[in-house]
Design a protein around this motif. Structure first.
Motif, mmCIF file in Angstrom:
data_model
loop_
_atom_site.group_PDB
_atom_site.id
_atom_site.type_symbol
_atom_site.label_atom_id
_atom_site.label_comp_id
_atom_site.label_asym_id
_atom_site.label_seq_id
_atom_site.Cartn_x
_atom_site.Cartn_y
_atom_site.Cartn_z
ATOM 1 N N ARG A 142 -1.907 5.984 -10.357
ATOM 2 C CA ARG A 142 -2.432 5.265 -9.198
ATOM 3 C C ARG A 142 -3.946 5.072 -9.266
ATOM 4 O O ARG A 142 -4.456 3.985 -8.977
ATOM 5 C CB ARG A 142 -2.043 6.004 -7.909
ATOM 6 C CG ARG A 142 -2.508 5.303 -6.646
ATOM 7 C CD ARG A 142 -2.082 6.033 -5.376
ATOM 8 N NE ARG A 142 -2.677 7.341 -5.278
ATOM 9 C CZ ARG A 142 -2.000 8.492 -5.168
ATOM 10 N NH1 ARG A 142 -0.692 8.483 -5.126
ATOM 11 N NH2 ARG A 142 -2.635 9.640 -5.086
ATOM 12 N N ASN A 188 0.830 -1.213 0.000
ATOM 13 C CA ASN A 188 0.000 0.000 0.000
ATOM 14 C C ASN A 188 0.860 1.257 0.000
ATOM 15 O O ASN A 188 0.532 2.237 -0.676
ATOM 16 C CB ASN A 188 -0.962 -0.002 1.185
ATOM 17 C CG ASN A 188 -2.095 -0.990 0.983
ATOM 18 O OD1 ASN A 188 -2.526 -1.235 -0.141
ATOM 19 N ND2 ASN A 188 -2.566 -1.576 2.069
ATOM 20 N N LYS A 193 -5.729 1.462 -9.093
ATOM 21 C CA LYS A 193 -6.559 1.056 -7.960
ATOM 22 C C LYS A 193 -7.957 0.641 -8.412
ATOM 23 O O LYS A 193 -8.518 -0.325 -7.892
ATOM 24 C CB LYS A 193 -6.649 2.182 -6.926
ATOM 25 C CG LYS A 193 -5.453 2.282 -6.015
ATOM 26 C CD LYS A 193 -5.696 3.319 -4.934
ATOM 27 C CE LYS A 193 -4.744 3.181 -3.791
ATOM 28 N NZ LYS A 193 -5.019 4.144 -2.717
ATOM 29 N N PHE A 248 -7.613 -2.719 -9.947
ATOM 30 C CA PHE A 248 -7.359 -3.683 -8.877
ATOM 31 C C PHE A 248 -8.648 -4.019 -8.121
ATOM 32 O O PHE A 248 -8.838 -5.142 -7.681
ATOM 33 C CB PHE A 248 -6.300 -3.123 -7.923
ATOM 34 C CG PHE A 248 -5.894 -4.090 -6.855
ATOM 35 C CD1 PHE A 248 -5.071 -5.168 -7.135
ATOM 36 C CD2 PHE A 248 -6.338 -3.927 -5.549
ATOM 37 C CE1 PHE A 248 -4.704 -6.068 -6.149
ATOM 38 C CE2 PHE A 248 -5.971 -4.817 -4.557
ATOM 39 C CZ PHE A 248 -5.155 -5.888 -4.861
ATOM 40 N N LYS A 249 -9.539 -3.041 -8.001
ATOM 41 C CA LYS A 249 -10.812 -3.270 -7.319
ATOM 42 C C LYS A 249 -11.811 -4.035 -8.189
ATOM 43 O O LYS A 249 -12.879 -4.387 -7.719
ATOM 44 C CB LYS A 249 -11.424 -1.939 -6.875
ATOM 45 C CG LYS A 249 -10.683 -1.292 -5.733
ATOM 46 C CD LYS A 249 -11.303 0.033 -5.355
ATOM 47 C CE LYS A 249 -10.519 0.687 -4.229
ATOM 48 N NZ LYS A 249 -11.062 2.000 -3.882
ATOM 49 N N ILE A 296 2.108 1.698 -3.502
ATOM 50 C CA ILE A 296 1.033 2.190 -4.374
ATOM 51 C C ILE A 296 0.807 3.676 -4.130
ATOM 52 O O ILE A 296 0.635 4.455 -5.078
ATOM 53 C CB ILE A 296 -0.272 1.388 -4.152
ATOM 54 C CG1 ILE A 296 -0.100 -0.046 -4.682
ATOM 55 C CG2 ILE A 296 -1.461 2.066 -4.827
ATOM 56 C CD1 ILE A 296 -1.238 -0.985 -4.331
ATOM 57 N N ASP A 297 0.838 4.093 -2.860
ATOM 58 C CA ASP A 297 0.624 5.505 -2.536
ATOM 59 C C ASP A 297 1.722 6.402 -3.092
ATOM 60 O O ASP A 297 1.502 7.591 -3.322
ATOM 61 C CB ASP A 297 0.504 5.696 -1.014
ATOM 62 C CG ASP A 297 -0.806 5.135 -0.471
ATOM 63 O OD1 ASP A 297 -1.754 4.949 -1.271
ATOM 64 O OD2 ASP A 297 -0.871 4.862 0.748
#
Length: 171
Positions: free
Chosen positions: A122, A111, A126, A129-130, A114-115
């Motif tokens: 990003r 995480n 994300k 990824f979701k 990713i941040d």
């Protein structure tokens, strides 16, 4: 030697198979069980042995077949069939214990990595990824689908570099 094998003959030749049994099972007790099953099966089926052929190879084949059958039986016992629409085969084990400390630590690092990725890369990453589809992401961000794919690819490349130690995202 007669048309059928005598137990003494089988027993003498079988001593050479013990190392093979150990190599297959990787356990002395299981190797002993495998040897015993092999000898019993060979003795019970001794009339099937053709005189003049390689007795040791015949015993090895019996042993290998018993081992494979036992392995498949254990694998079937540890396999569950998911009855949902998308059927999946799940391997289970009674001896599996999850260590959440490592996974929690890894997730924190993932995480954090990713941040650190620029927001322009990003956000699509994300969303993907979701579980959002490329088209849905493109519509939500009001950008072309090719741009979405490119940004997700770029985010993956950036994360690969910072998460090498985990072997993530290599596929």
């Amino acid at each position: 030697m007669h048309n059928t094998l005598e137990f003494n003959t089988i027993d003498k030749v079988s001593a050479n198979l013990k190392p093979v049994a150990i190599k297959l099972t990787k356990d002395i007790e299981q190797a002993n069980d495998l040897m015993q099953e092999t000898l019993i099966k060979a003795f019970v089926n001794r009339e099937k042995f053709k005189e003049g052929t390689n007795l040791q190879a015949w015993l090895y084949t019996i042993m290998k077949n018993i081992f494979i059958t036992n392995y498949q039986r254990v694998a079937r016992r540890k396999t569950l069939l998911d009855q949902t629409d998308n059927q999946h085969i799940l391997n289970t084990s009674d001896k599996t214990i999850e260590n959440k400390a490592y996974s929690n630590f890894a997730m924190e690092e993932i995480n954090a990595a990713i941040d650190k990725v620029k927001k322009i890369y990003r956000v699509p990453f994300k969303l993907y990824f979701k579980g959002f589809k490329y088209q849905e992401i493109a519509e939500a961000l009001d950008i072309p689908i090719g741009t979405v794919k490119n940004r997700i690819h770029m985010a993956r490349q950036m994360l690969k570099g910072s998460l090498k130690q985990y072997g993530y995202l290599d596929k």
